[in-house]
Design a protein around this motif. Sequence first.
Motif, PDB file in Angstrom:
ATOM      1  N   SER A 209     -29.462  -8.305  13.191  1.00  0.00           N
ATOM      2  CA  SER A 209     -30.359  -8.114  12.045  1.00  0.00           C
ATOM      3  C   SER A 209     -30.020  -6.816  11.304  1.00  0.00           C
ATOM      4  O   SER A 209     -30.098  -6.757  10.070  1.00  0.00           O
ATOM      5  CB  SER A 209     -31.817  -8.117  12.491  1.00  0.00           C
ATOM      6  N   ALA A 210     -29.617  -5.773  12.012  1.00  0.00           N
ATOM      7  CA  ALA A 210     -29.214  -4.522  11.360  1.00  0.00           C
ATOM      8  C   ALA A 210     -27.933  -4.747  10.561  1.00  0.00           C
ATOM      9  O   ALA A 210     -27.794  -4.230   9.445  1.00  0.00           O
ATOM     10  CB  ALA A 210     -29.016  -3.428  12.402  1.00  0.00           C
ATOM     11  N   ALA A 211     -26.995  -5.522  11.099  1.00  0.00           N
ATOM     12  CA  ALA A 211     -25.746  -5.797  10.384  1.00  0.00           C
ATOM     13  C   ALA A 211     -26.006  -6.633   9.130  1.00  0.00           C
ATOM     14  O   ALA A 211     -25.405  -6.401   8.074  1.00  0.00           O
ATOM     15  CB  ALA A 211     -24.760  -6.508  11.310  1.00  0.00           C
ATOM     16  N   LEU A 212     -26.903  -7.622   9.221  1.00  0.00           N
ATOM     17  CA  LEU A 212     -27.252  -8.431   8.051  1.00  0.00           C
ATOM     18  C   LEU A 212     -27.947  -7.597   6.974  1.00  0.00           C
ATOM     19  O   LEU A 212     -27.677  -7.751   5.780  1.00  0.00           O
ATOM     20  CB  LEU A 212     -28.141  -9.608   8.468  1.00  0.00           C
ATOM     21  N   ALA A 213     -28.834  -6.708   7.361  1.00  0.00           N
ATOM     22  CA  ALA A 213     -29.524  -5.849   6.390  1.00  0.00           C
ATOM     23  C   ALA A 213     -28.522  -4.916   5.706  1.00  0.00           C
ATOM     24  O   ALA A 213     -28.594  -4.700   4.485  1.00  0.00           O
ATOM     25  CB  ALA A 213     -30.618  -5.042   7.085  1.00  0.00           C
ATOM     26  N   LEU A 214     -27.598  -4.372   6.468  1.00  0.00           N
ATOM     27  CA  LEU A 214     -26.584  -3.495   5.894  1.00  0.00           C
ATOM     28  C   LEU A 214     -25.672  -4.268   4.943  1.00  0.00           C
ATOM     29  O   LEU A 214     -25.351  -3.794   3.853  1.00  0.00           O
ATOM     30  CB  LEU A 214     -25.764  -2.847   7.016  1.00  0.00           C
ATOM     31  N   ALA A 215     -25.272  -5.470   5.328  1.00  0.00           N
ATOM     32  CA  ALA A 215     -24.426  -6.297   4.466  1.00  0.00           C
ATOM     33  C   ALA A 215     -25.159  -6.665   3.182  1.00  0.00           C
ATOM     34  O   ALA A 215     -24.569  -6.669   2.089  1.00  0.00           O
ATOM     35  CB  ALA A 215     -23.987  -7.558   5.212  1.00  0.00           C
TER      36      ALA A 215
ATOM     37  N   CYS B 276     -27.535  -4.888   1.691  1.00  0.00           N
ATOM     38  CA  CYS B 276     -27.609  -3.676   0.858  1.00  0.00           C
ATOM     39  C   CYS B 276     -26.269  -3.380   0.183  1.00  0.00           C
ATOM     40  O   CYS B 276     -26.227  -2.874  -0.932  1.00  0.00           O
ATOM     41  CB  CYS B 276     -28.051  -2.486   1.697  1.00  0.00           C
ATOM     42  N   ILE B 277     -25.185  -3.681   0.846  1.00  0.00           N
ATOM     43  CA  ILE B 277     -23.863  -3.425   0.274  1.00  0.00           C
ATOM     44  C   ILE B 277     -23.525  -4.460  -0.795  1.00  0.00           C
ATOM     45  O   ILE B 277     -22.928  -4.127  -1.824  1.00  0.00           O
ATOM     46  CB  ILE B 277     -22.795  -3.407   1.389  1.00  0.00           C
ATOM     47  N   CYS B 278     -23.936  -5.718  -0.617  1.00  0.00           N
ATOM     48  CA  CYS B 278     -23.573  -6.795  -1.542  1.00  0.00           C
ATOM     49  C   CYS B 278     -24.446  -6.860  -2.783  1.00  0.00           C
ATOM     50  O   CYS B 278     -24.014  -7.381  -3.812  1.00  0.00           O
ATOM     51  CB  CYS B 278     -23.634  -8.140  -0.820  1.00  0.00           C
ATOM     52  N   VAL B 279     -25.666  -6.365  -2.734  1.00  0.00           N
ATOM     53  CA  VAL B 279     -26.592  -6.475  -3.869  1.00  0.00           C
ATOM     54  C   VAL B 279     -26.008  -5.856  -5.139  1.00  0.00           C
ATOM     55  O   VAL B 279     -26.072  -6.476  -6.206  1.00  0.00           O
ATOM     56  CB  VAL B 279     -27.966  -5.872  -3.509  1.00  0.00           C
ATOM     57  N   PRO B 280     -25.438  -4.655  -5.136  1.00  0.00           N
ATOM     58  CA  PRO B 280     -24.906  -4.107  -6.389  1.00  0.00           C
ATOM     59  C   PRO B 280     -23.780  -4.950  -6.988  1.00  0.00           C
ATOM     60  O   PRO B 280     -23.601  -4.967  -8.204  1.00  0.00           O
ATOM     61  CB  PRO B 280     -24.381  -2.726  -5.991  1.00  0.00           C
ATOM     62  N   PHE B 281     -23.032  -5.656  -6.175  1.00  0.00           N
ATOM     63  CA  PHE B 281     -21.919  -6.451  -6.681  1.00  0.00           C
ATOM     64  C   PHE B 281     -22.378  -7.751  -7.328  1.00  0.00           C
ATOM     65  O   PHE B 281     -21.710  -8.272  -8.223  1.00  0.00           O
ATOM     66  CB  PHE B 281     -20.930  -6.757  -5.555  1.00  0.00           C
ATOM     67  N   ILE B 282     -23.502  -8.289  -6.889  1.00  0.00           N
ATOM     68  CA  ILE B 282     -23.956  -9.558  -7.457  1.00  0.00           C
ATOM     69  C   ILE B 282     -25.021  -9.354  -8.538  1.00  0.00           C
ATOM     70  O   ILE B 282     -25.425 -10.309  -9.180  1.00  0.00           O
ATOM     71  CB  ILE B 282     -24.500 -10.494  -6.348  1.00  0.00           C
ATOM     72  N   ALA B 283     -25.461  -8.129  -8.734  1.00  0.00           N
ATOM     73  CA  ALA B 283     -26.450  -7.867  -9.783  1.00  0.00           C
ATOM     74  C   ALA B 283     -25.809  -8.065 -11.152  1.00  0.00           C
ATOM     75  O   ALA B 283     -24.642  -7.760 -11.357  1.00  0.00           O
ATOM     76  CB  ALA B 283     -26.978  -6.443  -9.656  1.00  0.00           C
TER      77      ALA B 283
END
Length: 143
Positions: A5-11, A13-20
């Motif tokens: 769950s920590a790895a999914l949350a980190l992923a 957070c990292i992917c959101v700026p790229f798909i915005a």
Amino acid sequence: MKKLSAALALAFCICVPFIAQDKKQSTPIWDHGDNVSPLTYQNVEIYRVMDSKDAYVVLYAKGGYQVGQVTLPKSWMKEEPRKLEFREKARRVSPYMTVIKQDGNFLKVWLNITTDKRDPIWGLMPNGAKIEGIDADTLTIEY
């Protein structure tokens, strides 16, 4: 499970700026339509105010280390609406001049200065000194 769950949350957070999506604004951020004021102002530091019979001669700071000079007729204080006003400055603030323009045209000037003539900011024009601009209707100032 916690690591997953920590790895999914980190992923996420990292992917959101790229798909915005980029939202392009057609108007500047400060332009809100009807509530844009036609008034603008400029503040300049005052070095000295020289008093004469018909006008005040103000020495002010220009860009860099230059000193500018402007003449403010005393008749501006008697006009309605006033073009020249004095405001008592705060104790720890340096004296300054505020030039207000409306749609790019001169409207009024405020001298934010102590009104006590014993203050070192005040001075007297020498007797017989030629002062230009006593009958001016507008103020042209170089910054």
